[in-house]
Structures are given as structure tokens and as C-alpha cells.
Design a protein around this motif. Structure first.
Motif, mmCIF file in Angstrom:
data_model
loop_
_atom_site.group_PDB
_atom_site.id
_atom_site.type_symbol
_atom_site.label_atom_id
_atom_site.label_comp_id
_atom_site.label_asym_id
_atom_site.label_seq_id
_atom_site.Cartn_x
_atom_site.Cartn_y
_atom_site.Cartn_z
ATOM 1 N N GLU A 192 0.915 -1.320 -0.172
ATOM 2 C CA GLU A 192 0.032 0.236 -0.074
ATOM 3 C C GLU A 192 0.946 1.262 0.080
ATOM 4 O O GLU A 192 0.692 2.232 -0.685
ATOM 5 C CB GLU A 192 -0.971 -0.003 1.286
ATOM 6 C CG GLU A 192 -2.029 -0.972 1.200
ATOM 7 C CD GLU A 192 -2.955 -1.151 2.406
ATOM 8 O OE1 GLU A 192 -3.933 -1.657 2.340
ATOM 9 O OE2 GLU A 192 -2.591 -0.551 3.499
ATOM 10 N N ALA A 193 1.741 1.282 0.968
ATOM 11 C CA ALA A 193 2.645 2.451 0.972
ATOM 12 C C ALA A 193 3.596 2.719 -0.511
ATOM 13 O O ALA A 193 3.246 3.833 -0.625
ATOM 14 C CB ALA A 193 3.692 2.245 1.765
ATOM 15 N N VAL A 194 3.871 1.679 -1.067
ATOM 16 C CA VAL A 194 4.805 2.047 -2.466
ATOM 17 C C VAL A 194 3.826 2.501 -3.575
ATOM 18 O O VAL A 194 4.158 2.918 -4.586
ATOM 19 C CB VAL A 194 5.732 0.919 -2.751
ATOM 20 C CG1 VAL A 194 6.928 1.093 -1.408
ATOM 21 C CG2 VAL A 194 5.249 -0.477 -2.658
ATOM 22 N N ALA A 195 2.674 1.690 -3.288
ATOM 23 C CA ALA A 195 1.655 1.838 -4.616
ATOM 24 C C ALA A 195 1.009 3.270 -4.563
ATOM 25 O O ALA A 195 0.849 3.807 -5.470
ATOM 26 C CB ALA A 195 0.351 1.101 -4.216
ATOM 27 N N ASP A 196 1.387 4.010 -3.487
ATOM 28 C CA ASP A 196 0.674 5.447 -3.427
ATOM 29 C C ASP A 196 1.569 6.431 -4.343
ATOM 30 O O ASP A 196 1.475 7.478 -4.686
ATOM 31 C CB ASP A 196 0.786 6.058 -2.012
ATOM 32 C CG ASP A 196 -0.100 5.425 -1.312
ATOM 33 O OD1 ASP A 196 -1.182 5.136 -1.972
ATOM 34 O OD2 ASP A 196 -0.446 5.677 0.164
#
Length: 232
Positions: free
Chosen positions: A112-116
Motif C-alpha cells: 500500500e505504501a509504495v503503491a501510493d
């Protein structure tokens, strides 16, 4: 070569969710079924030999593993393996295919963090239907911009996948638990390779860590967002 990361690739099995432990449990069951015919350690050696021979025929995953167990059972019993044992091995394979998905610590938060901020891909090898089912059950499917289920992971695999995207391999990172499949070939292709070790590792996935400036090791996926930010 662009320095800024644009694409993050994730391995699936034993990187995002547990997998190898089901193979270990099934191999224990296999040893118990064949205990009257072979010692546990000898049986394990024969099985890994069969798996090594059969990868080119059956590929990676549960189905190839089950076929290799059956072949090994026939060999160590000199063709006298009871039909009930073959049936039990097939049932064990079905159990493996149906096991529930359990995410590894920090897996969802990391993706989720890097997909942002980046394009994220799932790059995994194995049986197509099984990998699709696991991804669907993981709850992570909607986070990925693309999914690649491949027969093997070689440098040209990563060159093809990353090369079709903006920035190419030079602006890509591959994250996984396998030095042999996830890290080394990605680095050879020009990407970053990030090793996230798992407690259990298949013998055929062993490789020595590369001496390369684009190689990193993390204790777990909780440290990935910080690394991605550091690299840029």
C-alpha cells in the motif's frame, strides 16, 4: 540511466504470503507414508533430485511437486508403492492447492505504501490457476498495476517486463525472498534487487548474494517504504 524509481516488482510466495511451509508439511507426510521403504533423509535427497529433473517438464508449483513425490515413491519402492500411498499423495496435493492465504508481516502495509507513489507489479512463477487464486484470496489484487505469472525468472524475464515500462529496468526494483529467482536475475537485467529472507527456503532456490551496488537486504517488508524513499 534514470536514477529515480518508477516501478516496484514484488514476488508472491514467501514474500507476501506463506507458501514453503505447506511444502515442508507435505514432505513430512510423504516421509511418513514411505517410512517402511526409505529413511527420511534419503527420501528427501531422492525427492529433490526428482524435482530438479522435472522442473523443465512440469514447471514450478504444487502439481510438479506432487508428480515428483509420486515418481520418487515409485523409485524407492522399486515399483511396489501401494495405490493407497499414491492416493494419499494426490490428496495432499489437493490440500496444498486449497490452503488458506496468510499474509506475511507488513506485506499489505508495504505494498500500500509504495503503491501510493510508484507503479507496482506482482511478478511470480508457478501454476497459473493456483497463483491467480492465491492473489484473489490475499486481498492485495487491487493494489497492483499489473500481474505477471511466468514459467521462470531469468534476467530476460525482468528485462522484458521492466523494459516495456517507462524508465525500463534502470528505474525498477524487484523485491523477493529468493536470491536465485528474485534478486540476482533482476540485478543482471539492470534493476535493483531487494532480498527479504524467509525462514524456510527451497533448496533449489539457493544462490549466493551478489556483489552489486544495486543489491539490498531487508529484515522484513516493514523497512521497504524507507528504502524506496531513500533510493528515490
Amino acid at each position: 540511466m534514470p536514477k529515480k524509481l518508477q516501478t516496484i516488482g514484488f514476488d508472491a510466495d514467501d514474500t507476501l504470503w506463506h507458501n514453503e511451509r505447506f511444502f515442508v508439511l507435505t514432505q513430512e507426510r510423504f516421509a511418513d507414508l514411505l517410512r517402511d521403504y526409505a529413511e527420511k533423509d534419503h527420501l528427501a535427497e531422492r525427492l529433490i533430485e526428482a524435482e530438479r529433473r522435472n522442473i523443465g517438464h512440469y514447471g514450478f508449483g504444487v502439481k510438479g511437486f506432487v508428480l515428483s513425490m509420486i515418481e520418487t515413491a515409485i523409485e524407492v519402492t522399486e515399483g511396489r508403492v501401494p495405490a493407497s500411498v499414491i492416493s494419499d499423495l494426490m490428496a495432499a496435493g489437493r490440500d496444498m492447492l486449497a490452503h488458506p492465504i496468510e499474509l506475511l508481516p507488513h506485506a499489505q502495509e508495504a505494498v500500500e505504501a509504495v503503491a501510493d507513489t510508484h507503479r507496482v507489479l506482482l511478478i511470480t512463477k508457478g501454476d497459473l490457476l493456483h497463483q491467480e487464486r492465491k492473489l484473489a484470496q490475499s486481498g492485495l489484487g487491487d493494489l497492483f498495476d499489473g500481474v505477471e505469472i511466468v514459467s521462470d525468472k531469468q534476467p530476460d524475464t525482468y528485462a522484458r517486463i521492466f523494459g516495456a515500462l517507462p524508465g525500463g529496468a534502470g528505474a525498477a526494483m524487484m523485491v523477493g525472498n529468493s536470491m536465485k529467482s528474485d534478486v540476482v536475475p533482476a540485478i543482471v537485467a539492470g534493476a535493483w534487487g531487494v532480498h527479504v529472507p524467509h525462514d524456510l527456503a527451497w533448496a533449489l532456490e539457493h544462490a549466493e548474494p551478489p556483489e552489486a551496488p544495486r543489491f539490498r537486504t531487508l529484515i522484513d517488508l516493514g523497512d521497504l517504504p524507507g528504502l524506496v524513499h531513500e533510493i528515490g
